[in-house]
Design an enzyme around this catalytic site. Structure first.
Site, PDB file in Angstrom:
ATOM      1  N   SER A 143     -50.825  28.524 -40.791  1.00  0.00           N
ATOM      2  CA  SER A 143     -51.052  29.197 -39.506  1.00  0.00           C
ATOM      3  C   SER A 143     -52.306  28.615 -38.874  1.00  0.00           C
ATOM      4  O   SER A 143     -53.196  28.122 -39.587  1.00  0.00           O
ATOM      5  CB  SER A 143     -51.243  30.705 -39.712  1.00  0.00           C
ATOM      6  OG  SER A 143     -51.728  31.316 -38.518  1.00  0.00           O
ATOM      7  N   TYR A 156     -55.606  37.450 -44.684  1.00  0.00           N
ATOM      8  CA  TYR A 156     -54.501  36.654 -44.146  1.00  0.00           C
ATOM      9  C   TYR A 156     -54.991  35.267 -43.737  1.00  0.00           C
ATOM     10  O   TYR A 156     -54.385  34.247 -44.101  1.00  0.00           O
ATOM     11  CB  TYR A 156     -53.859  37.357 -42.953  1.00  0.00           C
ATOM     12  CG  TYR A 156     -52.767  36.526 -42.313  1.00  0.00           C
ATOM     13  CD1 TYR A 156     -51.574  36.298 -42.995  1.00  0.00           C
ATOM     14  CD2 TYR A 156     -52.932  35.961 -41.061  1.00  0.00           C
ATOM     15  CE1 TYR A 156     -50.569  35.519 -42.430  1.00  0.00           C
ATOM     16  CE2 TYR A 156     -51.945  35.179 -40.489  1.00  0.00           C
ATOM     17  CZ  TYR A 156     -50.756  34.969 -41.184  1.00  0.00           C
ATOM     18  OH  TYR A 156     -49.765  34.188 -40.616  1.00  0.00           O
TER      19      TYR A 156
END
Length: 265
Positions: A143, A156
């Protein structure tokens, strides 16, 4: 049932919805047979039936919870034992927008187990066979928050930084073996990820990319030989500079003495 595809089999995790489902569709249309992995057996079977009807390829649903040791071990065994597998897409993952102080530590542990541990074990399970056969492709979905780490939940972001770093290391370890490793860094993408992460409005934001566009760009990057693909980054020279600076700085860490600024006698 048709004969096995000459392109082999692509195993895709998190493949019943979102980015994983688009990968399944695109790879089927490229001629890959598929093994689809996801927790929700009903949705998985429906996705498999749809792809068989649409593309004519062999599609095998493999229901498994990658946060469960038995489920993870089942998928690892398939990756080790099936010589027809030529591609692994590590797409399964979960995120959060909560700050560390607001987050449930058990959910953070589960996030690490899925985003880091499962991805690592599945990659390890398939890598030796790929090397022995002299071919294979590993696609790991990271990401952009692996770089822009302050943007979402810290665990995350850190898990996605791991995926990026792991990809760099894999590319070094598997160089000249015939095995390709691509790390994909999506930005905000319109999927159910945001419902689970706790911020559904992000799906309709003007900066959010369609999942179809994200996967099509990622596969175009794979075709072009990119090691790291960032579909939302238009200024490719920015990534080139980042990587060059990072690698040049790495050589400057090799000092036996602390820097003069610390005034260590």
């Amino acid at each position: 049932m048709s004969n096995s595809s000459p392109k082999g089999v692509a195993l895709i995790t998190g493949s019943s919805t979102g980015i994983g489902a688009i990968y399944a569709d695109r790879l089927a249309r490229r001629g890959y047979d598929l093994i689809l992995v996801a927790r929700n057996e009903e949705r998985l079977n429906a996705a498999a039936a749809h792809l068989r009807a649409e593309t004519g390829v062999q599609v095998t649903p493999l229901p498994a919870d990658l946060n469960d040791k038995a489920g993870l071990a089942k998928v690892e065994a398939v990756l080790r034992d099936n010589p027809n597998i030529t591609m692994l897409v590590n797409n399964a993952g979960v995120g959060s927008v909560a700050s560390l102080l607001q987050a449930d530590v058990e959910k953070m542990q589960a996030m690490i187990d899925l985003n880091v541990t499962a991805l690592t074990r599945l990659t390890h399970a398939v890598a030796a066979g790929f090397v022995a056969r002299g071919k294979g492709t590993i696609i790991n979905i990271s990401s952009v928050v692996g770089i822009a780490v302050e943007n979402l939940n810290g665990v995350y972001s850190a898990s996605k930084s791991y995926v990026l770093s792991f990809g760099h290391s894999l590319q070094k370890d598997l160089a000249d073996t015939g095995v390709r490793v691509q790390t994909v860094l999506p930005g905000a993408t319109a999927t159910e990820f945001w419902d689970v992460a706790g911020y559904a409005p992000q799906k309709t934001s003007e900066i959010t990319m369609r999942a179809d566009d994200l996967v099509d760009a990622a596969l175009a990057g794979l075709d072009a030989g990119e090691l790291v693909t960032i579909p939302g980054l238009h200024e490719t020279e920015a990534w080139t500079r980042w990587e060059q600076d990072r690698r040049e700085m790495s050589a400057k860490f090799r000092n036996a003495r602390p820097a003069p600024r610390y005034h260590i006698a």
